[in-house]
Design an enzyme around this catalytic site. Structure first.
Site, PDB file in Angstrom:
ATOM      1  N   TYR A   1      -4.554  74.969  37.341  1.00 63.56           N
ATOM      2  CA  TYR A   1      -4.628  73.728  36.574  1.00 63.56           C
ATOM      3  C   TYR A   1      -6.054  73.175  36.596  1.00 63.56           C
ATOM      4  O   TYR A   1      -6.789  73.367  37.574  1.00 63.56           O
ATOM      5  CB  TYR A   1      -3.708  72.662  37.170  1.00 63.56           C
ATOM      6  CG  TYR A   1      -2.247  72.804  36.850  1.00 63.56           C
ATOM      7  CD1 TYR A   1      -1.675  72.118  35.780  1.00 63.56           C
ATOM      8  CD2 TYR A   1      -1.410  73.601  37.639  1.00 63.56           C
ATOM      9  CE1 TYR A   1      -0.316  72.228  35.494  1.00 63.56           C
ATOM     10  CE2 TYR A   1      -0.052  73.718  37.356  1.00 63.56           C
ATOM     11  CZ  TYR A   1       0.483  73.021  36.293  1.00 63.56           C
ATOM     12  OH  TYR A   1       1.827  73.127  36.010  1.00 63.56           O
TER      13      TYR A   1
ATOM     14  N   ASP B   1       4.967  67.851  33.159  1.00 64.99           N
ATOM     15  CA  ASP B   1       5.502  66.510  32.924  1.00 64.99           C
ATOM     16  C   ASP B   1       5.096  65.991  31.554  1.00 64.99           C
ATOM     17  O   ASP B   1       4.243  66.574  30.872  1.00 64.99           O
ATOM     18  CB  ASP B   1       4.980  65.546  34.000  1.00 64.99           C
ATOM     19  CG  ASP B   1       5.528  65.851  35.382  1.00 64.99           C
ATOM     20  OD1 ASP B   1       6.633  66.427  35.468  1.00 64.99           O
ATOM     21  OD2 ASP B   1       4.849  65.515  36.375  1.00 64.99           O
TER      22      ASP B   1
END
Length: 284
Positions: free
Chosen positions: A125, A64
């Protein structure tokens, strides 16, 4: 959708990194917004003198706006003659053309069956948080979230580990029409670095939209004492969005690594990943 490379083309793997601060995410968007995909595709067209043709990238994980990547992977299918002409100098030419906040580290012919998105076994992540009273080191401000409550890392770690396994993460995901929210978290843990920064690390086969940032929001509520360590799992089991779970800001998040199987298993993994998943029925 066929995973076969078109006749006369070569599938090329790109390993890359970017600072997401000035990007509106990975994927190309209308309206001229700056995106990572758009930057790389434009640079690729320029250095190969193919401005009238766009060679589209397929990426392992769409990030994003504001999210960073250290170990992102993508692929692109190029005509054989173009690849042969440019392969030796392509990496250096991309380095000279791309802006400094995005770098391509490796460009090489992909093995048979490789698909940057569907061949991936997992994505890892890390979300970074600072809880010092004075705030975050100014040199880290674009990569570390400041949380103005002291965090209990042990409670956060226990809460994170309670979410490991294959579950329906609807409570932590932004629902998309026709898409499943079933995912398998392989590892999830929290640690504090020597410099005081808290790192929340999660590895899963794939992630739903906003899933990592929502789970981090839940862990921060645990870490600062607003909720108990058992609360994130209760939210998961409830199966619906909880208004107390906040999607944290994107700048603390970075895609660190993508894992793939050995070459011989790439095609099988791609087929498996395309299958829509469901959880086993209770008692089965």
């Amino acid at each position: 959708m066929s995973d076969e490379v078109a006749a006369g083309h070569v599938r090329v793997r790109l390993d890359l990194s970017y600072d997401g601060t000035e990007f509106s995410g990975w994927a190309k968007q209308a309206g001229g917004r700056r995106t990572v995909q758009g930057e790389i595709e434009d640079a690729l067209g320029t250095v190969t003198r193919s401005r009238d043709v766009t060679y589209e990238l397929t990426v392992a994980g769409r990030t994003d706006a504001g999210v960073h990547a250290r170990g992102q992977v993508a692929h692109v299918d190029l005509p054989e003659e173009l690849w042969e002409e440019h392969r030796e100098k392509l990496l250096k030419r991309l380095a000279g053309r791309l802006a400094k906040d995005v770098r391509v580290w490796s460009v090489r012919e992909a093995p048979a069956g490789f698909n940057a998105r569907f061949s991936a076994l997992w994505r890892r992540y890390v979300y970074r948080v600072g809880d010092r009273t004075g705030g975050v080191d100014p040199l880290l401000r674009n990569h570390v979230l400041w949380h103005d409550w002291e965090l209990d890392v042990a409670d956060m770690d226990a809460a994170a580990r309670s979410l490991v396994g294959e579950h329906d993460f609807a409570a932590y995901a932004k629902k998309r029409e026709g898409a499943t929210t079933i995912r398998e978290i392989l590892d999830f843990g929290v640690r504090r670095r020597a410099d005081g920064v808290v790192e929340i690390e999660v590895r899963a086969d794939a992630f739903c939209h906003n899933q990592v940032r929502s789970m981090v929001g839940a862990l921060l509520f645990v870490g600062d004492g607003h909720r108990g360590a058992e609360w994130p799992r209760k939210v998961l089991d409830a199966g619906v969005r909880d208004s107390a779970v906040h999607v944290v800001r994107p700048h603390g998040l970075a895609l660190e690594e993508v894992g793939y199987p050995v070459d011989e298993l790439l095609a099988a993994r791609t087929r498996q990943a395309r299958n829509r998943r469901s959880l086993p029925a209770a008692g089965s």
